[in-house]
Design a protein around this motif. Sequence first.
Motif, PDB file in Angstrom:
ATOM      1  N   ALA A 231      42.304  39.406  35.846  1.00 59.32           N
ATOM      2  CA  ALA A 231      42.278  39.477  37.307  1.00 59.32           C
ATOM      3  C   ALA A 231      40.810  39.136  37.793  1.00 59.32           C
ATOM      4  O   ALA A 231      40.824  39.334  38.970  1.00 59.32           O
ATOM      5  N   ILE A 232      39.906  38.637  36.981  1.00 57.06           N
ATOM      6  CA  ILE A 232      38.471  38.299  37.446  1.00 57.06           C
ATOM      7  C   ILE A 232      38.695  36.828  38.096  1.00 57.06           C
ATOM      8  O   ILE A 232      39.026  35.982  37.313  1.00 57.06           O
ATOM      9  N   PRO A 233      38.375  36.891  39.252  1.00 57.33           N
ATOM     10  CA  PRO A 233      38.224  35.688  40.169  1.00 57.33           C
ATOM     11  C   PRO A 233      37.309  34.581  39.264  1.00 57.33           C
ATOM     12  O   PRO A 233      36.322  34.930  38.894  1.00 57.33           O
ATOM     13  N   GLY A 234      38.015  33.129  38.873  1.00 54.96           N
ATOM     14  CA  GLY A 234      37.320  32.250  38.205  1.00 54.96           C
ATOM     15  C   GLY A 234      37.635  32.212  36.937  1.00 54.96           C
ATOM     16  O   GLY A 234      36.978  31.425  36.321  1.00 54.96           O
ATOM     17  N   PHE A 235      38.107  33.441  36.286  1.00 55.15           N
ATOM     18  CA  PHE A 235      38.051  33.345  34.832  1.00 55.15           C
ATOM     19  C   PHE A 235      38.610  32.291  34.084  1.00 55.15           C
ATOM     20  O   PHE A 235      38.431  31.669  33.053  1.00 55.15           O
ATOM     21  N   TYR A 236      40.066  31.688  34.815  1.00 56.96           N
ATOM     22  CA  TYR A 236      40.438  30.839  34.018  1.00 56.96           C
ATOM     23  C   TYR A 236      40.387  29.283  34.665  1.00 56.96           C
ATOM     24  O   TYR A 236      40.916  28.245  34.106  1.00 56.96           O
ATOM     25  N   ASP A 237      39.233  29.337  35.653  1.00 55.95           N
ATOM     26  CA  ASP A 237      39.059  27.990  36.271  1.00 55.95           C
ATOM     27  C   ASP A 237      38.823  26.731  35.221  1.00 55.95           C
ATOM     28  O   ASP A 237      39.166  25.563  35.508  1.00 55.95           O
ATOM     29  N   LYS A 238      38.020  27.084  33.988  1.00 56.97           N
ATOM     30  CA  LYS A 238      37.567  26.001  33.218  1.00 56.97           C
ATOM     31  C   LYS A 238      38.542  25.823  31.930  1.00 56.97           C
ATOM     32  O   LYS A 238      38.365  24.922  30.928  1.00 56.97           O
ATOM     33  N   VAL A 239      39.511  26.518  31.802  1.00 52.78           N
ATOM     34  CA  VAL A 239      40.283  26.626  30.695  1.00 52.78           C
ATOM     35  C   VAL A 239      41.240  25.551  30.662  1.00 52.78           C
ATOM     36  O   VAL A 239      41.896  24.821  31.471  1.00 52.78           O
ATOM     37  N   PRO A 305      33.006  65.297  34.941  1.00 53.51           N
ATOM     38  CA  PRO A 305      31.599  64.719  34.090  1.00 53.51           C
ATOM     39  C   PRO A 305      30.653  63.953  35.061  1.00 53.51           C
ATOM     40  O   PRO A 305      31.139  63.331  35.972  1.00 53.51           O
ATOM     41  N   SER A 306      29.530  63.976  34.363  1.00 54.67           N
ATOM     42  CA  SER A 306      28.376  63.238  34.971  1.00 54.67           C
ATOM     43  C   SER A 306      28.296  61.785  34.803  1.00 54.67           C
ATOM     44  O   SER A 306      27.810  61.092  35.443  1.00 54.67           O
ATOM     45  N   GLU A 307      29.155  61.264  33.634  1.00 54.05           N
ATOM     46  CA  GLU A 307      29.016  59.913  33.350  1.00 54.05           C
ATOM     47  C   GLU A 307      30.266  59.347  32.696  1.00 54.05           C
ATOM     48  O   GLU A 307      30.959  60.443  32.102  1.00 54.05           O
ATOM     49  N   ALA A 308      30.403  58.184  32.406  1.00 58.24           N
ATOM     50  CA  ALA A 308      31.538  57.361  31.803  1.00 58.24           C
ATOM     51  C   ALA A 308      31.111  56.142  31.146  1.00 58.24           C
ATOM     52  O   ALA A 308      30.247  55.485  31.656  1.00 58.24           O
ATOM     53  N   HIS A 309      31.489  55.634  30.178  1.00 64.10           N
ATOM     54  CA  HIS A 309      31.284  54.444  29.617  1.00 64.10           C
ATOM     55  C   HIS A 309      32.301  53.671  29.074  1.00 64.10           C
ATOM     56  O   HIS A 309      33.507  54.138  28.888  1.00 64.10           O
ATOM     57  N   LEU A 310      32.199  52.388  29.134  1.00 65.98           N
ATOM     58  CA  LEU A 310      33.241  51.252  28.798  1.00 65.98           C
ATOM     59  C   LEU A 310      32.783  50.196  28.003  1.00 65.98           C
ATOM     60  O   LEU A 310      31.667  49.744  28.403  1.00 65.98           O
ATOM     61  N   LYS A 311      33.251  49.834  27.245  1.00 68.32           N
ATOM     62  CA  LYS A 311      33.117  48.548  26.169  1.00 68.32           C
ATOM     63  C   LYS A 311      34.057  47.483  26.393  1.00 68.32           C
ATOM     64  O   LYS A 311      35.101  47.830  26.072  1.00 68.32           O
ATOM     65  N   ILE A 312      33.558  46.366  26.877  1.00 66.53           N
ATOM     66  CA  ILE A 312      34.565  45.357  27.092  1.00 66.53           C
ATOM     67  C   ILE A 312      34.371  44.235  26.342  1.00 66.53           C
ATOM     68  O   ILE A 312      32.824  43.686  25.878  1.00 66.53           O
ATOM     69  N   SER A 313      35.150  43.518  25.659  1.00 67.67           N
ATOM     70  CA  SER A 313      34.703  41.882  25.043  1.00 67.67           C
ATOM     71  C   SER A 313      36.047  41.176  25.602  1.00 67.67           C
ATOM     72  O   SER A 313      37.065  41.270  25.859  1.00 67.67           O
ATOM     73  N   PHE A 314      35.487  39.863  25.845  1.00 69.40           N
ATOM     74  CA  PHE A 314      36.096  38.539  26.229  1.00 69.40           C
ATOM     75  C   PHE A 314      36.406  37.836  25.122  1.00 69.40           C
ATOM     76  O   PHE A 314      35.277  37.307  24.429  1.00 69.40           O
ATOM     77  N   ARG A 315      37.317  37.309  24.827  1.00 63.89           N
ATOM     78  CA  ARG A 315      37.614  36.134  23.896  1.00 63.89           C
ATOM     79  C   ARG A 315      37.792  34.867  24.758  1.00 63.89           C
ATOM     80  O   ARG A 315      38.580  34.919  25.713  1.00 63.89           O
ATOM     81  N   LEU A 316      37.096  33.923  24.138  1.00 62.15           N
ATOM     82  CA  LEU A 316      36.911  32.739  25.178  1.00 62.15           C
ATOM     83  C   LEU A 316      37.496  31.586  24.611  1.00 62.15           C
ATOM     84  O   LEU A 316      37.349  31.354  23.209  1.00 62.15           O
ATOM     85  N   VAL A 317      37.714  30.378  25.403  1.00 65.97           N
ATOM     86  CA  VAL A 317      38.355  29.321  24.799  1.00 65.97           C
ATOM     87  C   VAL A 317      37.611  28.079  25.120  1.00 65.97           C
ATOM     88  O   VAL A 317      36.557  28.328  26.020  1.00 65.97           O
ATOM     89  N   PRO A 318      37.639  26.865  24.474  1.00 63.53           N
ATOM     90  CA  PRO A 318      36.681  26.027  24.859  1.00 63.53           C
ATOM     91  C   PRO A 318      36.700  25.641  26.382  1.00 63.53           C
ATOM     92  O   PRO A 318      37.502  25.982  27.188  1.00 63.53           O
ATOM     93  N   ASN A 319      35.480  25.223  26.873  1.00 63.14           N
ATOM     94  CA  ASN A 319      34.820  24.987  28.109  1.00 63.14           C
ATOM     95  C   ASN A 319      34.677  26.191  28.922  1.00 63.14           C
ATOM     96  O   ASN A 319      33.979  26.086  29.996  1.00 63.14           O
ATOM     97  N   GLN A 320      35.036  27.419  28.426  1.00 64.29           N
ATOM     98  CA  GLN A 320      34.245  28.678  28.996  1.00 64.29           C
ATOM     99  C   GLN A 320      33.039  28.953  28.641  1.00 64.29           C
ATOM    100  O   GLN A 320      32.864  29.165  27.096  1.00 64.29           O
ATOM    101  N   ASP A 321      32.135  29.002  29.360  1.00 62.51           N
ATOM    102  CA  ASP A 321      30.687  29.542  28.857  1.00 62.51           C
ATOM    103  C   ASP A 321      30.428  30.783  29.032  1.00 62.51           C
ATOM    104  O   ASP A 321      30.677  31.467  30.096  1.00 62.51           O
ATOM    105  N   PRO A 322      30.100  31.336  27.829  1.00 64.40           N
ATOM    106  CA  PRO A 322      29.649  32.914  27.806  1.00 64.40           C
ATOM    107  C   PRO A 322      29.123  33.600  28.932  1.00 64.40           C
ATOM    108  O   PRO A 322      29.544  34.566  29.638  1.00 64.40           O
ATOM    109  N   ASP A 323      27.888  32.843  29.148  1.00 61.58           N
ATOM    110  CA  ASP A 323      27.133  33.505  30.419  1.00 61.58           C
ATOM    111  C   ASP A 323      27.716  33.409  31.694  1.00 61.58           C
ATOM    112  O   ASP A 323      27.774  34.580  32.359  1.00 61.58           O
ATOM    113  N   GLU A 324      28.514  32.244  31.982  1.00 62.75           N
ATOM    114  CA  GLU A 324      29.363  32.246  33.118  1.00 62.75           C
ATOM    115  C   GLU A 324      30.249  33.170  33.352  1.00 62.75           C
ATOM    116  O   GLU A 324      30.285  33.766  34.343  1.00 62.75           O
ATOM    117  N   ILE A 325      30.936  33.230  32.043  1.00 59.78           N
ATOM    118  CA  ILE A 325      32.215  34.455  32.358  1.00 59.78           C
ATOM    119  C   ILE A 325      31.673  35.974  32.450  1.00 59.78           C
ATOM    120  O   ILE A 325      32.086  36.642  33.135  1.00 59.78           O
TER     121      ILE A 325
END
Length: 442
Positions: A231-239, A305-325
């Motif tokens: 649901a991230i806006p723009g995520f699929y734009d270059k796919v 609790p005073s804090e919370a953590h989340l680790k996320i990874s994106f798997r990308l396909v051709p044309n998606q730039d990691p920094d842009e994503i």
Amino acid sequence: MSDHLETLFEFLRFPSVSTDSAHAGDVKACADWIDTKLTAIGLSSEIHPTSGHPVVIARNAHKEGRPTVLIYGHYDVQPADPLELWSSPPFEPEVRDGVLFARGATDNKGQMLAHILGVGETMAEDGDLPVNIILLFEGEEEIGSPNLEPFLEAHKTELACDIVAVSDTGMVAPGVPTFTYGLRGIACLEVKVTGPSADLHSGVWGGAVANPASAIARLAASLHDAEGKVAIPGFYDKVEDLETWEREAWNTLSSDEETLDLTGSPCLVGEPGYTEVERRWARPTAEINGIGSGYQGEGSKTIVPSEAHLKISFRLVPNQDPDEILGLAEEHLKTQPLKGITLEIERGHSGKAYVMDPHGKWGKAAQVALAQTFPKNIALIREGGSIPIIQSFKEVLGVDTLLLGLALPDCQIHSPDENFPVENFEAGIRLNRALLLELAKA
Ligand SMILES: [Zn+2]
């Protein structure tokens, strides 16, 4: 035992665990062993120290007019823990029912040695190879190859080649020759949410202060819509869309039933409009890899609790730039309507997706070699995982990589009882001999 297997046993006895500094000496000893082997088959071999573990490079005498092939492999392995889950000690290789059990058997020592032995036998029989060869073996793949890209940059001229070959991927099923022509990329993020300065009594303060665990759950849930699309806006734009031939070829290779069986999952989910195999190999994803906050022990502990953590990874396909994503993801997370918390986001490692044309001359040559080695029809696949170094070969050396995997889905790589069928090891040696001949003709 065959000489081939004897040699593989020797290789597997080195506990060359790259992540554990206690094993640095073993990694070094393993590099020395490889160097000795390569010299013995008639190549000129050299060990190159790096600020981490060494790179071993060997070559034959290069001649004009024949293609230069670079073969890459890695001699480091994952830690063997938990040791008690192994049926036999991880660094004392053992063959049971035609299957070799040891850490590194498949990933990557068995597959890497098949390259070396294929080269060695061709040299022994023909006195030379039909191609110029460069063998490049690193000891840091399992820790993300931190020194390899700088090494490629620094040795660009000596490493100039026409094509790279790597056996560090899988076969779709036993006996099915598999040519992998694409890999997904990756981009990682860590999110930290902070609320009150310490864990608070949830009866005294709850209701009046923001709860970081609730906030992190909202952030995690915001990554997908109800149907399973990111649901991230723009995520699929270059796919790029999948090619028709790919969709046709893949859908005979995997089924919902098989995937349910292999994963133990009660049903399959995911992006609408795509089959399970398309979702895994060629569509981008967002996955929560870890989430944590608050009390995890037995019974209840009534806190905010005073804090919370989340680790996320994106798997990308051709044309998606990691920094842009990652930029789009950060923007999306920051604009979620959350009050009373502080959000910190840190970027982790990333690498672009890779895809090559399997119908070009190198791809075709590799497929001829595969067809000569295995009896069944060739599977042309992409893989969902990421091997960032393949993209570095493309960017630094300007060449494509032929991914000729010999691993089976149940080889347990990175897990206890890692194993490699002896039959695949022997086939790998034949495959490498055929590959050198076919690449010379291409
Ligand atoms: Zn691995």
